[in-house]
Design a protein around this motif. Sequence first.
Motif, mmCIF file in Angstrom:
data_model
loop_
_atom_site.group_PDB
_atom_site.id
_atom_site.type_symbol
_atom_site.label_atom_id
_atom_site.label_comp_id
_atom_site.label_asym_id
_atom_site.label_seq_id
_atom_site.Cartn_x
_atom_site.Cartn_y
_atom_site.Cartn_z
ATOM 1 N N THR A 23 -1.638 2.375 -0.198
ATOM 2 C CA THR A 23 -1.342 0.951 -0.352
ATOM 3 C C THR A 23 -2.266 0.311 -1.377
ATOM 4 O O THR A 23 -1.832 -0.541 -2.165
ATOM 5 C CB THR A 23 -1.434 0.222 1.001
ATOM 6 N N ILE A 41 8.770 0.115 1.545
ATOM 7 C CA ILE A 41 7.603 0.436 2.368
ATOM 8 C C ILE A 41 8.096 0.974 3.700
ATOM 9 O O ILE A 41 8.871 0.328 4.393
ATOM 10 C CB ILE A 41 6.706 -0.798 2.574
ATOM 11 N N HIS A 43 6.788 2.092 7.287
ATOM 12 C CA HIS A 43 5.635 2.038 8.173
ATOM 13 C C HIS A 43 6.021 2.553 9.544
ATOM 14 O O HIS A 43 7.189 2.602 9.906
ATOM 15 C CB HIS A 43 5.038 0.632 8.247
ATOM 16 N N ASN A 48 4.049 -4.403 10.108
ATOM 17 C CA ASN A 48 4.059 -3.785 8.792
ATOM 18 C C ASN A 48 2.959 -4.393 7.924
ATOM 19 O O ASN A 48 3.216 -5.250 7.094
ATOM 20 C CB ASN A 48 5.437 -3.957 8.147
ATOM 21 N N ASP A 50 1.261 -3.004 5.493
ATOM 22 C CA ASP A 50 1.413 -2.689 4.074
ATOM 23 C C ASP A 50 2.304 -3.690 3.356
ATOM 24 O O ASP A 50 2.025 -4.083 2.231
ATOM 25 C CB ASP A 50 1.974 -1.274 3.890
ATOM 26 N N SER A 63 11.774 -2.956 3.492
ATOM 27 C CA SER A 63 10.961 -2.212 4.434
ATOM 28 C C SER A 63 11.843 -1.394 5.357
ATOM 29 O O SER A 63 12.940 -1.813 5.715
ATOM 30 C CB SER A 63 10.112 -3.191 5.250
ATOM 31 N N GLU A 98 6.902 3.968 -0.726
ATOM 32 C CA GLU A 98 5.628 4.293 -0.089
ATOM 33 C C GLU A 98 5.905 4.854 1.290
ATOM 34 O O GLU A 98 6.434 4.173 2.169
ATOM 35 C CB GLU A 98 4.714 3.074 0.035
#
Length: 188
Positions: A23, A41, A43, A48, A50, A63, A98
């Motif tokens: 991150t 992202i 998670h 979350n 990040d 996300s 990510e």
Amino acid sequence: MRRDRGGRIPAIALSGALGSGKTTLLDHLLRTGTGRIGVVINHFGDVNVDAFLVSGHVDAATSISGGCLCCLSNATELDRAVESLARPELDLDAIVVEASRLAEPRELARLIISSAVRRVRFGGLVEVVDVAAWDEIGSYDGPPVASDHLKVASLLVLNKVDRVDPDRVTLLEKVIHECVGEKPMLPA
């Protein structure tokens, strides 16, 4: 990394162990990089964190919650996230996916490569390696992460080199080279 001749946006996987600096690296890229970047992202928790950390710098974000991307039974959720970022009106130059700390890089790369989203292409996999954690363990025989994680990576970011004696960084580079051969490595 930019679009290819067909106008497809590169989707770059960002992987690494918990606390390796994924991150932080992503935030640095978003704050200092050039071009428009979208972020997916993933998670593995109720909050979350990040997404909160990068939200002020990202051009577009989405996300995926509740589990590891590479454990999904199919790529539908990832495809939906990437599709929403690949919309022409967003005019993104790259999409960074990510991964959660649990992600298997090979599976993450496979999901992106096999994506049904025609406006994206696989842009490579960046594995963030925590050099300081490796040095703290004190075992210098092998790499700090599974060799498969290193093998599948397009780029290795050797993170936290400022916390480790330069000779240890050189030793880690040698260990990685012996394990996976020539691989682009970037100290950070």
